[in-house]
Structures are given as C-alpha cells and as structure tokens.
Design a protein around this motif. Structure first.
Motif: not given
Length: 269
Positions: A234, A243-244, A236-237, A240
């Motif tokens: 989680e 990314s979302m 790592q997301r 960035n």
C-alpha cells in the motif's frame, strides 16, 4: 494528534527495502551548532520542530531517506499559520486548501516504533492499565527533576500551579506501542518553505503525519487520534501521488492497518 514519535532510522543495508539514505548528519550537526533553536539536536524521538528521516520517491525506482522538519509548511495564502497544527494532517481534511501543498504532490512515509500523546489522567485511570499510585510517582519524579535543574542553575525553586493540582485533574504523557513490536509504516505529506534555507543550504522541507480516528484501546486510554498505518504494498502506491485519484488515496488511507497498541507512562520530553 501525534505529539511525539519514536522514529526508526533506515540506515542499515538489511532493511529489505530499496532505500538510498542521504548521509546528512555532519551537515545537520554543523547547522545545529550555529542555530540550535532552528535545528535542534538529532534524536530518535521527534517533536514538532525537530528533524527526522522521511522516505519518499527518488529517481527511477529507488526511494530516498532524508531529514525533514516535523511540521509541514502551509500555503503562503494561509493567514496566521502559526496558530495551526502543522505536524499532523487529518485524513478527513486532506482535501482542504491548508494541505494542498502536500497532498497529491509530495508523499512520503516515516517508520515509527511508538508514538506519544498527552491524555487526561482521569481517562487513563478508567482504562485500568495504570494506577493512581504510578501516576503520582511519575509526577513526583518530574517535579524533582525540574527542581534539580532549577537549583543547579542557581535559581529559586517554586512549585508550579500544575504541580500542586490534584493528579486526577492533570494530563500525562503516554507511550503507545504495537504489541507485536513491528515497525509502523506511517504515510506523510511534505512541503517546502516559501522563504529561508534549510540546514543544507537548500529550501527547507517539513512533513506532517497522516492521522485518523483511534483504535478502541487508544480511545479507551483517552486519546482521539492515531497515525495511519499501511503495509509495504500500500505504501508503494501512496508514494506515487500521480498514480491514483484523490478519492482513491483517501480510500487507501481509510483501509489502514489496525495493530493492537499497548500503552504505558512515558517521559514528557
């Protein structure tokens, strides 16, 4: 809030994470010698205004760990920024203008071993983990230490109004630590000073820990916030920010890990 935290420094090569640690200790200590008010001595336990290692996305696929001030810099459009808490950011307030300089722009994380909070003694006693005798002993110890410092400085000692209060009407610092002793990966956002240089002659950077509603045992001990905790996938997301969507990130934070915390009396500083 998260008044203070014990930070794990990722300096060993056996951490298992692809992290490049910037060796800034000598540069920081030189700056601290010249201006200790702006740059307090480095310690594992951080307080608002002190500096600790924040890990964020570096170049390529690597991650970088570097020293940042515990306390983010709000937008220059915010009037009277000093009256706001800048070292903790509520998950449900991240879309506000106040945190717009960090959220969805500059994401990082810190690795905590424990965090510390002021709680009302009456609430703590209700939790049943600490006794009134232990609380009184801790307050007496703190008073004696303060008295010794004052007398050593050649000044006259006098108890403060707080020291003469009924202990049950006071607040005390508690250490919250996961019962499995595993390090906590806690997301942060960070921002940069509009003016003034940091300890390494660049623009100074500051961070805020993301917090949310407490787990039951933290609430029972008298505190109303808890750092958000994520697992490595989680995180790592989170690292960035492009990314979302903002809504996806808020949902990611909402599905945080909830380890069981133990608590005990701790030093106030």
């Amino acid at each position: 809030m998260c008044y203070s935290a014990l930070v794990k420094r990722w300096t060993d090569k056996n951490s298992g994470l692809p992290i490049m640690v910037r060796d800034q200790k000598d540069i920081y200590e030189k700056a601290a010698t010249e201006d200790s008010k702006r740059f307090p001595p480095l310690r594992d336990r951080i307080f608002p205004g002190s500096y600790g290692p924040v890990i964020h996305q570096g170049k390529g696929e690597s991650f970088t760990s570097e020293l940042m001030r515990y306390g983010a810099y709000p937008p220059h459009t915010i009037a009277n920024p000093k009256k706001y808490t800048t070292f903790n950011a509520r998950r449900d307030n991240l879309l506000s203008n106040f945190w717009s300089v960090g959220f969805m722009k500059h994401h990082g994380f810190v690795v905590l071993e424990a965090f510390y909070e002021w709680v009302a003694v009456k609430d703590l006693l209700k939790a049943g983990v600490v006794t009134l005798a232990q609380v009184k002993a801790e307050f007496e110890k703190q008073s004696e230490e303060r008295k010794a410092r004052i007398l050593a400085a050649g000044k006259k000692y006098k108890p403060t109004p707080t020291e003469t209060k009924d202990p049950r009407l006071r607040q005390i610092v508690i250490e919250f630590k996961p019962n499995d002793d595993k390090p906590l990966l806690v997301p942060t956002i960070f921002s940069f000073s509009e003016s003034g240089e940091g300890f390494d002659s660049g623009t100074d950077s500051g961070f805020a820990i993301i917090t949310d509603v407490p787990t039951p045992e933290i609430e029972n001990a008298g505190h109303d916030r808890c750092p958000v905790i994520l697992d490595w996938d989680e995180m790592q997301r989170w690292l960035n920010p492009k990314s979302m969507s903002a809504e996806d990130f808020l949902e990611l934070l909402n599905n945080r890990k909830k380890p069981l915390f133990e608590h005990k009396l701790a030093e106030a500083a």
